[in-house]
Design a protein around this motif. Sequence first.
Motif, PDB file in Angstrom:
ATOM      1  N   SER A  10       0.825  -1.212   0.000  1.00 22.22           N
ATOM      2  CA  SER A  10       0.000   0.000   0.000  1.00 22.22           C
ATOM      3  C   SER A  10       0.861   1.264   0.000  1.00 22.22           C
ATOM      4  N   LEU A  11       2.002   1.235   0.701  1.00 24.72           N
ATOM      5  CA  LEU A  11       2.905   2.394   0.691  1.00 24.72           C
ATOM      6  C   LEU A  11       3.481   2.636  -0.705  1.00 24.72           C
ATOM      7  N   VAL A  12       3.885   1.570  -1.377  1.00 30.56           N
ATOM      8  CA  VAL A  12       4.437   1.684  -2.726  1.00 30.56           C
ATOM      9  C   VAL A  12       3.375   2.230  -3.680  1.00 30.56           C
ATOM     10  N   LEU A  13       2.152   1.706  -3.596  1.00 32.36           N
ATOM     11  CA  LEU A  13       1.073   2.199  -4.456  1.00 32.36           C
ATOM     12  C   LEU A  13       0.778   3.666  -4.206  1.00 32.36           C
ATOM     13  N   LYS A  14       0.771   4.072  -2.931  1.00 27.18           N
ATOM     14  CA  LYS A  14       0.524   5.480  -2.605  1.00 27.18           C
ATOM     15  C   LYS A  14       1.625   6.366  -3.180  1.00 27.18           C
ATOM     16  N   PHE A  15       2.874   5.933  -3.040  1.00 22.79           N
ATOM     17  CA  PHE A  15       3.994   6.703  -3.577  1.00 22.79           C
ATOM     18  C   PHE A  15       3.888   6.827  -5.092  1.00 22.79           C
ATOM     19  N   LEU A  16       3.611   5.711  -5.768  1.00 20.43           N
ATOM     20  CA  LEU A  16       3.520   5.738  -7.225  1.00 20.43           C
ATOM     21  C   LEU A  16       2.368   6.610  -7.705  1.00 20.43           C
ATOM     22  N   SER A  17       1.216   6.519  -7.037  1.00 18.93           N
ATOM     23  CA  SER A  17       0.085   7.329  -7.469  1.00 18.93           C
ATOM     24  C   SER A  17       0.360   8.810  -7.252  1.00 18.93           C
ATOM     25  N   ALA A  70       3.392  10.194  -7.233  1.00 19.50           N
ATOM     26  CA  ALA A  70       4.423  10.576  -8.198  1.00 19.50           C
ATOM     27  C   ALA A  70       3.828  10.747  -9.592  1.00 19.50           C
ATOM     28  N   MET A  71       2.801   9.965  -9.910  1.00 20.01           N
ATOM     29  CA  MET A  71       2.209  10.047 -11.247  1.00 20.01           C
ATOM     30  C   MET A  71       1.359  11.301 -11.433  1.00 20.01           C
ATOM     31  N   VAL A  72       0.815  11.868 -10.374  1.00 20.85           N
ATOM     32  CA  VAL A  72      -0.031  13.060 -10.527  1.00 20.85           C
ATOM     33  C   VAL A  72       0.685  14.354 -10.172  1.00 20.85           C
ATOM     34  N   GLY A  94     -19.997  15.339  -5.159  1.00 16.46           N
ATOM     35  CA  GLY A  94     -19.770  13.925  -5.389  1.00 16.46           C
ATOM     36  C   GLY A  94     -18.387  13.549  -5.871  1.00 16.46           C
ATOM     37  N   LEU A  95     -18.380  12.886  -7.017  1.00 16.13           N
ATOM     38  CA  LEU A  95     -17.143  12.359  -7.586  1.00 16.13           C
ATOM     39  C   LEU A  95     -16.149  13.481  -7.913  1.00 16.13           C
ATOM     40  N   GLY A  96     -16.642  14.596  -8.423  1.00 15.99           N
ATOM     41  CA  GLY A  96     -15.757  15.709  -8.740  1.00 15.99           C
ATOM     42  C   GLY A  96     -15.027  16.236  -7.518  1.00 15.99           C
ATOM     43  N   LYS A  97     -15.740  16.328  -6.419  1.00  9.89           N
ATOM     44  CA  LYS A  97     -15.141  16.810  -5.171  1.00  9.89           C
ATOM     45  C   LYS A  97     -14.081  15.833  -4.664  1.00  9.89           C
ATOM     46  N   GLU A  98     -14.380  14.545  -4.731  1.00 13.19           N
ATOM     47  CA  GLU A  98     -13.417  13.533  -4.296  1.00 13.19           C
ATOM     48  C   GLU A  98     -12.180  13.529  -5.195  1.00 13.19           C
ATOM     49  N   CYS A  99     -12.386  13.620  -6.496  1.00 17.75           N
ATOM     50  CA  CYS A  99     -11.249  13.673  -7.429  1.00 17.75           C
ATOM     51  C   CYS A  99     -10.394  14.904  -7.161  1.00 17.75           C
ATOM     52  N   ALA A 100     -11.046  16.034  -6.964  1.00 12.29           N
ATOM     53  CA  ALA A 100     -10.310  17.270  -6.700  1.00 12.29           C
ATOM     54  C   ALA A 100      -9.457  17.135  -5.440  1.00 12.29           C
ATOM     55  N   THR A 101     -10.032  16.552  -4.408  1.00 11.55           N
ATOM     56  CA  THR A 101      -9.297  16.379  -3.157  1.00 11.55           C
ATOM     57  C   THR A 101      -8.091  15.465  -3.360  1.00 11.55           C
ATOM     58  N   LEU A 102      -8.292  14.337  -4.015  1.00 11.64           N
ATOM     59  CA  LEU A 102      -7.191  13.386  -4.216  1.00 11.64           C
ATOM     60  C   LEU A 102      -6.093  13.954  -5.110  1.00 11.64           C
ATOM     61  N   PHE A 103      -6.474  14.580  -6.210  1.00  8.19           N
ATOM     62  CA  PHE A 103      -5.455  15.150  -7.098  1.00  8.19           C
ATOM     63  C   PHE A 103      -4.712  16.290  -6.409  1.00  8.19           C
ATOM     64  N   HIS A 104      -5.428  17.116  -5.658  1.00  8.35           N
ATOM     65  CA  HIS A 104      -4.774  18.228  -4.956  1.00  8.35           C
ATOM     66  C   HIS A 104      -3.787  17.695  -3.926  1.00  8.35           C
ATOM     67  N   GLU A 105      -4.213  16.712  -3.130  1.00  4.64           N
ATOM     68  CA  GLU A 105      -3.313  16.133  -2.130  1.00  4.64           C
ATOM     69  C   GLU A 105      -2.117  15.446  -2.780  1.00  4.64           C
ATOM     70  N   GLY A 106      -2.283  14.964  -4.012  1.00  2.30           N
ATOM     71  CA  GLY A 106      -1.189  14.311  -4.725  1.00  2.30           C
ATOM     72  C   GLY A 106      -0.222  15.281  -5.372  1.00  2.30           C
ATOM     73  N   GLY A 107      -0.488  16.579  -5.274  1.00  3.00           N
ATOM     74  CA  GLY A 107       0.427  17.576  -5.821  1.00  3.00           C
ATOM     75  C   GLY A 107       0.137  17.993  -7.247  1.00  3.00           C
ATOM     76  N   ALA A 108      -1.062  17.685  -7.746  1.00  2.83           N
ATOM     77  CA  ALA A 108      -1.427  18.122  -9.097  1.00  2.83           C
ATOM     78  C   ALA A 108      -1.797  19.605  -9.089  1.00  2.83           C
ATOM     79  N   PRO A 160       1.236  23.309   2.047  1.00  2.00           N
ATOM     80  CA  PRO A 160       1.503  24.230   0.936  1.00  2.00           C
ATOM     81  C   PRO A 160       2.839  23.988   0.234  1.00  2.00           C
ATOM     82  N   LYS A 161       3.748  23.249   0.868  1.00  2.00           N
ATOM     83  CA  LYS A 161       5.028  22.927   0.227  1.00  2.00           C
ATOM     84  C   LYS A 161       4.865  21.815  -0.813  1.00  2.00           C
ATOM     85  N   LEU A 162       3.778  21.033  -0.673  1.00  2.00           N
ATOM     86  CA  LEU A 162       3.582  19.886  -1.555  1.00  2.00           C
ATOM     87  C   LEU A 162       2.445  20.073  -2.551  1.00  2.00           C
ATOM     88  N   THR A 163       1.685  21.161  -2.414  1.00  2.00           N
ATOM     89  CA  THR A 163       0.515  21.366  -3.272  1.00  2.00           C
ATOM     90  C   THR A 163       0.538  22.753  -3.896  1.00  2.00           C
TER      91      THR A 163
END
Length: 171
Positions: free
Chosen positions: A24-31, A33-35, A48-62, A87-90
């Motif tokens: 799970s750590l490797v998958l989290k790192f790869l996901s 790094a990919m965004v 709904g889905l848009g809000k969840e996607c926005a949260t995940l992509f934002h937290e991933g540094g997109a 704010p250093k990662l997003t």
Amino acid sequence: MDPAAILLVPVVVVVTAVVIFLHSLVLKFLSTAMVRNKVVVITDALTGLGKECATLFHEGGARVILCGKTWEKLEGFADNLTSAADPKLTFPPKLVLVDFGDMNSMPDVIAETLECYGCVDVLILNSSLKVKAPVQSTSLKMDKLVMDNNYFGPITVAKEGYGHHTSRGCQ
């Protein structure tokens, strides 16, 4: 029963748990790094889905571009995303008003979105308009509004706005 067999069961359980945890750590790192640094446009980012996607992509540094119909709600959601993340990662989310019911505004929406970063890596067309009524009772005007929101608006944005930009990416 053999004492070695009794000890083997907990060891297997612990080893399995460690492998699953590391996986799970490797998958989290790869996901993440990919965004990271990807430009992501999300229509109807407020529900709904848009809000969840926005949260995940934002937290991933997109580099997230949030689209919606209400400026105040977009600002509130962007503030929530910004305050909940490091704010250093997003990157601070960009905001664009979109109303797929107004087909005449699509060229301006496309131009405004591309002004944010100059390109788009990921386009999530999450907007939709639902009508809960028998089809016989809906007017032609309502039918057109549904089609503009659910098909013509999103396909116009995908084809005209980003189709030729995403093929070369944002690099």
